[in-house]
Design a protein around this motif. Structure first.
Motif, mmCIF file in Angstrom:
data_model
loop_
_atom_site.group_PDB
_atom_site.id
_atom_site.type_symbol
_atom_site.label_atom_id
_atom_site.label_comp_id
_atom_site.label_asym_id
_atom_site.label_seq_id
_atom_site.Cartn_x
_atom_site.Cartn_y
_atom_site.Cartn_z
ATOM 1 N N VAL A 98 11.768 8.431 4.474
ATOM 2 C CA VAL A 98 11.708 6.796 3.999
ATOM 3 C C VAL A 98 10.442 6.843 3.016
ATOM 4 O O VAL A 98 10.651 6.696 2.119
ATOM 5 C CB VAL A 98 10.874 5.382 5.182
ATOM 6 N N GLU A 99 9.562 8.184 3.963
ATOM 7 C CA GLU A 99 8.660 8.131 3.023
ATOM 8 C C GLU A 99 8.921 9.437 1.881
ATOM 9 O O GLU A 99 8.431 9.146 0.441
ATOM 10 C CB GLU A 99 7.773 9.509 3.580
ATOM 11 N N ASP A 100 9.854 10.133 1.771
ATOM 12 C CA ASP A 100 10.785 10.473 0.859
ATOM 13 C C ASP A 100 11.803 10.316 -0.387
ATOM 14 O O ASP A 100 11.564 9.948 -1.702
ATOM 15 C CB ASP A 100 11.674 11.656 0.968
ATOM 16 N N CYS A 101 11.974 8.743 -0.061
ATOM 17 C CA CYS A 101 12.862 7.562 0.058
ATOM 18 C C CYS A 101 12.323 6.716 -1.436
ATOM 19 O O CYS A 101 12.511 6.576 -2.667
ATOM 20 C CB CYS A 101 13.871 7.017 0.233
ATOM 21 N N ILE A 102 10.980 6.289 -0.873
ATOM 22 C CA ILE A 102 9.981 6.104 -1.291
ATOM 23 C C ILE A 102 9.191 6.424 -2.447
ATOM 24 O O ILE A 102 9.175 5.875 -3.549
ATOM 25 C CB ILE A 102 9.145 5.302 -0.232
ATOM 26 N N GLY A 103 9.117 7.335 -2.804
ATOM 27 C CA GLY A 103 8.472 8.861 -3.267
ATOM 28 C C GLY A 103 6.784 8.364 -3.195
ATOM 29 O O GLY A 103 6.025 7.059 -2.367
ATOM 30 N N GLU A 104 5.983 9.471 -3.470
ATOM 31 C CA GLU A 104 4.637 9.636 -2.981
ATOM 32 C C GLU A 104 3.940 8.733 -3.984
ATOM 33 O O GLU A 104 2.765 8.225 -3.686
ATOM 34 C CB GLU A 104 3.753 11.086 -2.824
ATOM 35 N N GLN A 105 4.258 8.711 -5.394
ATOM 36 C CA GLN A 105 3.274 8.056 -6.061
ATOM 37 C C GLN A 105 3.730 6.020 -6.059
ATOM 38 O O GLN A 105 3.971 5.547 -5.550
ATOM 39 C CB GLN A 105 4.314 8.155 -7.541
ATOM 40 N N LEU A 106 2.563 5.580 -6.197
ATOM 41 C CA LEU A 106 1.926 4.188 -5.858
ATOM 42 C C LEU A 106 2.524 3.163 -7.265
ATOM 43 O O LEU A 106 1.771 3.363 -8.645
ATOM 44 C CB LEU A 106 1.142 3.567 -5.453
ATOM 45 N N LEU A 119 5.509 -0.686 2.812
ATOM 46 C CA LEU A 119 5.973 -0.659 1.467
ATOM 47 C C LEU A 119 5.887 0.626 0.482
ATOM 48 O O LEU A 119 5.976 0.463 -0.331
ATOM 49 C CB LEU A 119 6.020 -1.722 0.740
ATOM 50 N N VAL A 120 4.600 0.688 1.014
ATOM 51 C CA VAL A 120 3.799 2.042 0.740
ATOM 52 C C VAL A 120 4.349 3.313 1.199
ATOM 53 O O VAL A 120 4.672 3.839 2.520
ATOM 54 C CB VAL A 120 2.596 2.134 -0.455
ATOM 55 N N SER A 121 4.109 4.716 0.783
ATOM 56 C CA SER A 121 3.358 5.758 1.346
ATOM 57 C C SER A 121 2.798 5.673 1.843
ATOM 58 O O SER A 121 1.535 5.384 1.833
ATOM 59 C CB SER A 121 4.171 7.096 -0.353
ATOM 60 N N ARG A 122 1.849 6.871 3.148
ATOM 61 C CA ARG A 122 1.998 6.891 3.767
ATOM 62 C C ARG A 122 0.012 6.866 3.206
ATOM 63 O O ARG A 122 -0.721 7.051 3.175
ATOM 64 C CB ARG A 122 2.051 8.658 4.353
ATOM 65 N N LYS A 123 0.137 7.824 1.740
ATOM 66 C CA LYS A 123 -0.863 8.531 0.677
ATOM 67 C C LYS A 123 -1.604 6.680 0.455
ATOM 68 O O LYS A 123 -3.065 7.018 -0.099
ATOM 69 C CB LYS A 123 -0.816 8.917 -0.049
ATOM 70 N N TRP A 124 -1.106 6.074 0.315
ATOM 71 C CA TRP A 124 -1.565 4.781 0.074
ATOM 72 C C TRP A 124 -1.469 3.058 1.246
ATOM 73 O O TRP A 124 -2.378 2.564 0.794
ATOM 74 C CB TRP A 124 -0.831 3.686 -1.609
ATOM 75 N N ARG A 125 -1.074 3.648 2.272
ATOM 76 C CA ARG A 125 -1.092 2.472 2.951
ATOM 77 C C ARG A 125 -2.668 1.500 4.008
ATOM 78 O O ARG A 125 -2.594 0.769 3.642
ATOM 79 C CB ARG A 125 -0.398 2.879 4.196
ATOM 80 N N SER A 126 -3.964 2.641 3.736
ATOM 81 C CA SER A 126 -5.034 2.733 4.225
ATOM 82 C C SER A 126 -5.468 1.045 3.251
ATOM 83 O O SER A 126 -6.392 -0.089 3.856
ATOM 84 C CB SER A 126 -5.886 3.314 4.590
ATOM 85 N N GLN A 127 -5.551 2.493 1.398
ATOM 86 C CA GLN A 127 -6.109 1.037 0.561
ATOM 87 C C GLN A 127 -5.242 -0.277 0.450
ATOM 88 O O GLN A 127 -5.770 -1.306 0.209
ATOM 89 C CB GLN A 127 -6.042 1.620 -0.730
ATOM 90 N N VAL A 128 -3.681 -0.401 0.903
ATOM 91 C CA VAL A 128 -2.881 -1.573 0.417
ATOM 92 C C VAL A 128 -3.544 -2.595 1.428
ATOM 93 O O VAL A 128 -3.718 -3.468 1.018
ATOM 94 C CB VAL A 128 -1.602 -1.354 -0.438
ATOM 95 N N GLY A 129 -3.477 -1.960 2.567
ATOM 96 C CA GLY A 129 -4.146 -2.947 3.648
ATOM 97 C C GLY A 129 -5.241 -3.713 3.624
ATOM 98 O O GLY A 129 -5.719 -4.771 3.590
#
Length: 532
Positions: free
Chosen positions: A37-45, A207-217
């Motif tokens: 899922v992380e790879d399919c979503i992509g790292e960028q927001l 709905l976002v990658s691990r890099k952004w999950r805390s911020q969007v929360g």
């Protein structure tokens, strides 16, 4: 055939994990759901993910309005004497001790439910019934609906039905003819709204990658505070008019928003995969991915990747019982321990978060200014949580914040020196800001401690613990009228002790989401060999 054969090669510049089949061992070596899922979503927001996160998080805005709207609709309006009660001996008499022809409301009787329905002499049980029923509905709704978003309903549908029930019951409340109908509709409103925050934050983080999950929360916390802050302005503009207008002004936009959720919001791809819904998961990933979509075979890459990680028995997954996630949480030693610990933390933090504004009347400060300061302080709290969640680990942040909140709360009870009377509001605000920030971090922490298959259920129980703390706080406020330490002192001790439980939980900062129980247990085998 000897050796391994690549089943899915890397896609473009993105590192789509490949799945290999080991023929000599006759075992499939497959990527985890999280990796694919992380790879399919992509790292960028990208803008599509930002749109989805903002749209989902906006549910918090309406939740904030409905949570605090009774501050204005259920308040007793000011009144004045028409004759016979102006003397020094009579002017402070309770309104119920005066004849009806000796006093009048300062504003039209439709300003509040108290004046419109003549509840001024009915006692605190009746006048406080609508607000109490709201929290009772929240408690019952959280217990009954907590697992639906993890089982057959999903995050998106839970958000839709919760928002729709909350907004429709609020809309109907504007047509209430008596306090009993009004209280029942407030119960329905609380029953619906309790799962809004949980479904919104879980869906946004998935709905976002691990890099952004805390911020969007954190987005949801900002919007909740903004919804709360719009109420005073709306109430001020509505002064002198019916209390029913406030419900119309807040519920109609909420109904429109609820309807827009169905066509515009995407379901969590993680939940879809866990539930065996491959085609729907692929469509969602195609919608939100940040990978370049110029190649026509993008869908085939997703198809192959997800096929390798799909659960083996789709039918059994779709027939999971509604409360199987709670059963799973309690059966596993590691998950039950985590759940009990974080619930204890939520109870202590929630006691202060919901209780401190109720006890402002006990402080030596203007009540109206203190309420405004507390409402405004939620915004810097969200900013502070946004910064701390990215820079420091969760356990240390919660421990430090709860300790500071506890110390500040206890200091606000000191009256031995005159200067402490003037500093009470400063200590109270410091304690409240720390409690708000700790609560925000705790919610983010809760989404990271449990795998996708039970995440919504676990987080719902954590938030329910906070609501339970809120229901206990009015009793402490009543005791505080005799001894201030029994209110703010107990608040300080409760939140200070609750933060100590954080040392019993694992750290989750920069750790990947787990999606299944087996995956979580595999990850913890080395560090927690006793989890079985």
């Amino acid at each position: 055939m000897v050796g391994s054969t690549p089943f899915l090669l890397s896609y473009s510049s993105s590192s789509l994990s490949f799945i290999q089949i080991q023929d000599d061992d006759n075992e499939e070596q497959i990527s985890s759901i999280n990796t694919v899922v992380e790879d399919c979503i992509g790292e960028q927001l990208n803008w599509k993910q930002i749109f989805q996160v903002l749209l989902v998080s906006f549910a918090w805005f309406f939740d904030g309005q409905q949570t605090f709207i009774t501050i204005f609709t259920d308040a007793q309006p000011p009144w004045h004497c028409d004759g016979g009660c102006e003397s020094e001996t009579n002017k402070n008499l309770p309104i119920c001790n005066l004849p009806n022809d000796k006093w009048s409301w300062d504003q039209p009787v439709t300003t509040s439910i108290i004046s419109e329905w003549g509840l001024q002499c009915d006692g605190s049980i009746i006048t406080g019934l609508p607000a109490s029923m709201f929290f009772v509905g929240s408690l019952i709704g959280g217990l009954l609906l907590a697992t639906l978003a993890d089982s057959w309903l999903g995050r998106k549908k839970m958000l839709f039905f919760s928002c729709l029930l909350m907004s429709l019951s609020s809309f109907l409340a504007s047509f209430s003819s008596n306090v009993w109908i009004y209280s029942f509709l407030k119960f329905l409103c609380g029953f619906g709204r309790v799962n809004i925050g949980t479904a919104a934050i879980v869906l946004a983080s998935e709905l976002v990658s691990r890099k952004w999950r805390s911020q969007v929360g954190i987005f949801g916390f900002f919007l909740f505070s903004l919804g709360f802050l719009t109420l005073p302005a709306m109430a001020y503009m509505n002064r002198g008019f019916s209390w029913r207008n406030l419900y119309l002004f807040t519920s109609i936009p909420a109904v429109v928003y609820s309807i827009l959720i169905r066509p515009l919001v995407c379901e969590s791809p993680r939940w879809l995969i866990v539930r065996g819904k491959k085609e729907e998961a692929i469509e969602v990933l195609k919608t939100i991915t940040s990978l370049p979509q110029t190649q026509s075979n993008l869908s085939s890459y997703f198809d192959v990747a997800i096929s390798g990680i799909m659960p083996q028995k789709e039918e059994s997954l779709n027939n999971v019982g509604l409360y199987s996630s709670l059963k799973i949480l309690m059966q596993k030693k590691w998950s039950s321990r985590r759940l009990m610990v974080i619930i204890a933390m939520g109870l202590g933090i929630g006691l202060v978060y919901f209780g401190m504004p109720l006890g402002l009347e006990l402080l030596s400060f203007n009540i109206y200014l203190s309420v405004m300061f507390n409402a405004l302080s939620e915004i810097p709290s969200a900013f502070l949580a946004f910064i701390l969640i990215d820079k420091f680990n969760r356990r240390s942040v919660i421990l430090i914040l709860t300790t500071l909140s506890g110390i500040s709360s206890v200091l606000s009870t000191i009256e031995v020196v005159a200067i402490f009377n003037r500093l009470q509001i400063v200590f109270e605000l410091a304690s409240f800001v720390c409690a708000c920030t700790a609560y925000d971090v705790l919610v983010i922490y809760g989404t990271e401690l449990f795998p996708t298959c039970v995440r919504n259920s676990a987080l719902s129980l954590v938030r329910q613990a906070g609501v339970l703390g809120g229901t206990l706080s009015p009793m402490l406020v009543a005791l505080g009228r005799r001894n201030k330490f029994l209110c703010y002192g107990v608040f300080g001790l409760a939140i200070g002790c609750s933060g100590l439980f954080s040392v019993c939980l694992p750290e989750t900062k920069d750790k990947a989401f787990c999606d299944t129980i087996d995956e979580e247990e595999s990850k913890q085998e080395v560090s927690e060999p006793f989890i079985k």
